[in-house]
Design an enzyme around this catalytic site. Structure first.
Site, PDB file in Angstrom:
ATOM      1  N   GLY A 192       0.815  -1.211   0.000  1.00  0.00           N
ATOM      2  CA  GLY A 192       0.000   0.000   0.000  1.00  0.00           C
ATOM      3  C   GLY A 192       0.843   1.253   0.000  1.00  0.00           C
ATOM      4  O   GLY A 192       0.600   2.187   0.775  1.00  0.00           O
TER       5      GLY A 192
ATOM      6  N   SER B 211       1.610   3.496  -2.612  1.00  0.00           N
ATOM      7  CA  SER B 211       1.485   4.437  -3.726  1.00  0.00           C
ATOM      8  C   SER B 211       1.089   5.837  -3.261  1.00  0.00           C
ATOM      9  O   SER B 211       1.067   6.771  -4.059  1.00  0.00           O
ATOM     10  CB  SER B 211       0.454   3.927  -4.744  1.00  0.00           C
ATOM     11  OG  SER B 211      -0.833   3.847  -4.157  1.00  0.00           O
ATOM     12  N   ARG B 212       0.794   5.991  -1.961  1.00  0.00           N
ATOM     13  CA  ARG B 212       0.411   7.299  -1.439  1.00  0.00           C
ATOM     14  C   ARG B 212       0.454   7.280   0.088  1.00  0.00           C
ATOM     15  O   ARG B 212       0.646   6.229   0.706  1.00  0.00           O
ATOM     16  CB  ARG B 212      -1.002   7.669  -1.890  1.00  0.00           C
ATOM     17  CG  ARG B 212      -2.072   6.716  -1.396  1.00  0.00           C
ATOM     18  CD  ARG B 212      -3.460   7.139  -1.845  1.00  0.00           C
ATOM     19  NE  ARG B 212      -4.487   6.238  -1.337  1.00  0.00           N
ATOM     20  CZ  ARG B 212      -5.799   6.448  -1.456  1.00  0.00           C
ATOM     21  NH1 ARG B 212      -6.223   7.528  -2.074  1.00  0.00           N
ATOM     22  NH2 ARG B 212      -6.663   5.587  -0.963  1.00  0.00           N
TER      23      ARG B 212
ATOM     24  N   TYR C  28     -13.223  -1.768  10.860  1.00  0.00           N
ATOM     25  CA  TYR C  28     -11.840  -1.284  10.854  1.00  0.00           C
ATOM     26  C   TYR C  28     -11.159  -1.569  12.192  1.00  0.00           C
ATOM     27  O   TYR C  28     -10.017  -2.039  12.244  1.00  0.00           O
ATOM     28  CB  TYR C  28     -11.835   0.217  10.554  1.00  0.00           C
ATOM     29  CG  TYR C  28     -10.465   0.801  10.322  1.00  0.00           C
ATOM     30  CD1 TYR C  28      -9.768   0.551   9.147  1.00  0.00           C
ATOM     31  CD2 TYR C  28      -9.871   1.637  11.270  1.00  0.00           C
ATOM     32  CE1 TYR C  28      -8.517   1.117   8.915  1.00  0.00           C
ATOM     33  CE2 TYR C  28      -8.631   2.199  11.062  1.00  0.00           C
ATOM     34  CZ  TYR C  28      -7.957   1.940   9.877  1.00  0.00           C
ATOM     35  OH  TYR C  28      -6.715   2.489   9.663  1.00  0.00           O
TER      36      TYR C  28
ATOM     37  N   ALA D 233     -11.926  -3.885  14.357  1.00  0.00           N
ATOM     38  CA  ALA D 233     -11.707  -5.332  14.484  1.00  0.00           C
ATOM     39  C   ALA D 233     -10.466  -5.760  13.711  1.00  0.00           C
ATOM     40  O   ALA D 233      -9.665  -6.571  14.193  1.00  0.00           O
ATOM     41  CB  ALA D 233     -12.935  -6.090  13.978  1.00  0.00           C
TER      42      ALA D 233
ATOM     43  N   LYS E 172      -7.841  -3.912  12.893  1.00  0.00           N
ATOM     44  CA  LYS E 172      -6.616  -3.362  13.469  1.00  0.00           C
ATOM     45  C   LYS E 172      -6.295  -3.981  14.820  1.00  0.00           C
ATOM     46  O   LYS E 172      -5.124  -4.128  15.192  1.00  0.00           O
ATOM     47  CB  LYS E 172      -6.738  -1.838  13.573  1.00  0.00           C
ATOM     48  CG  LYS E 172      -6.820  -1.133  12.228  1.00  0.00           C
ATOM     49  CD  LYS E 172      -5.602  -1.436  11.349  1.00  0.00           C
ATOM     50  CE  LYS E 172      -5.611  -0.652  10.059  1.00  0.00           C
ATOM     51  NZ  LYS E 172      -4.398  -0.876   9.235  1.00  0.00           N
TER      52      LYS E 172
ATOM     53  N   ILE F 152      -3.306  11.141  11.428  1.00  0.00           N
ATOM     54  CA  ILE F 152      -2.138  11.553  10.660  1.00  0.00           C
ATOM     55  C   ILE F 152      -2.590  12.415   9.486  1.00  0.00           C
ATOM     56  O   ILE F 152      -3.576  12.101   8.811  1.00  0.00           O
ATOM     57  CB  ILE F 152      -1.360  10.329  10.143  1.00  0.00           C
ATOM     58  CG1 ILE F 152      -1.005   9.384  11.302  1.00  0.00           C
ATOM     59  CG2 ILE F 152      -0.106  10.765   9.396  1.00  0.00           C
ATOM     60  CD1 ILE F 152      -0.148   9.989  12.383  1.00  0.00           C
TER      61      ILE F 152
END
Length: 240
Positions: free
Chosen positions: A9, A11-12, A150, A152, A154, A183
């Site tokens: 992941g 690319s950005r 999300y 769950a 993480k 962030i």
């Protein structure tokens, strides 16, 4: 020593920042994305001495992840660092969350970590060295309304990190997780002023984190070979 590093992941956002940081430090970096990576992104790495490779593939699929890992091993001869950063969100209140909303987030965020780690670990075991860094989230530690899927995924990453760290420590392989807070990325740049104010009110340091502060943590975990099975929270004091 130059290391061969895979960043999923990348690319950005946070993943791209981590890739830049590792390349700047003199490591060989392999970028990964589900879609072809823009040439403008690749040009950003032209000033670094080592070439930057790209591997296109959806790491949420076990076989695709294996193809990616096998190709990196064939091209570079070894794999020293795996940063499991790829992730998606499909936020929504629990009572409105569909089965697909839940499963797809788990498939990418948690299964993706398993898939990549499962194929990289045999290589690291033979090398008797390696570092795996998994991107969790403060949401995986504290929970958050509207993000059951999300959170769950993480939280699952944290459990996976600690268990795997115990299994492979005897071969000098470290496994750690980073749990970022809010962030500053392209996503936060699209938030309304009211939402930003609400988010900042939850952060004791009264600012969003910078992607470079996550990259610095990745570099620290790679360099320190006596830290394993830990979750490093980078969240401005949101959880103490």
């Amino acid at each position: 020593m130059s290391l061969v590093c895979i960043v999923t992941g990348s690319s950005r956002g946070i993943g791209l920042s981590i890739a830049h940081s590792l390349a700047k430090a003199g490591h060989q970096v392999v970028l990964n994305s589900r879609r072809p990576i823009n040439d403008d992104i690749l040009k950003q790495f032209s000033d670094y001495s080592l070439a930057v490779g790209t591997m296109i593939g959806d790491i949420s699929h076990f076989d695709k992840a294996k193809e990616l890992v096998d190709q990196v091993k064939a091209d570079y001869g070894r794999i020293d660092v795996l940063v499991n950063n790829a992730g998606i969100t499909k936020d929504g209140l629990f009572m409105r969350m569909t089965e697909d909303d839940f499963n797809s987030v788990i498939q990418t965020n948690l299964n993706g970590v398993f898939n990549m780690s499962r194929h990289v670990i045999p290589i690291m075991l033979k090398q008797r060295s390696g570092s795996i860094i998994n991107m969790s989230s403060i949401v995986g530690v504290t929970g958050n309304a509207g993000q059951v899927n999300y959170a769950a995924s993480k939280a699952g990453i944290i459990g996976l990190t600690k268990a795997l760290a115990r299994e492979v420590a005897s071969r000098s392989i470290t496994v750690n997780a980073i749990a970022p807070g809010f962030i500053e990325t392209e996503m936060t740049g699209q938030l309304s002023e009211r939402v930003v104010e609400t988010m900042l009110s939850q952060i004791p340091l009264k600012r969003f984190g910078q992607v470079e502060e996550i990259s610095q943590t990745v570099e620290f975990l790679i360099a320190n070979r006596y830290i394993t099975g830990q979750v490093i929270e980078v969240n401005g004091g949101m959880n103490m």
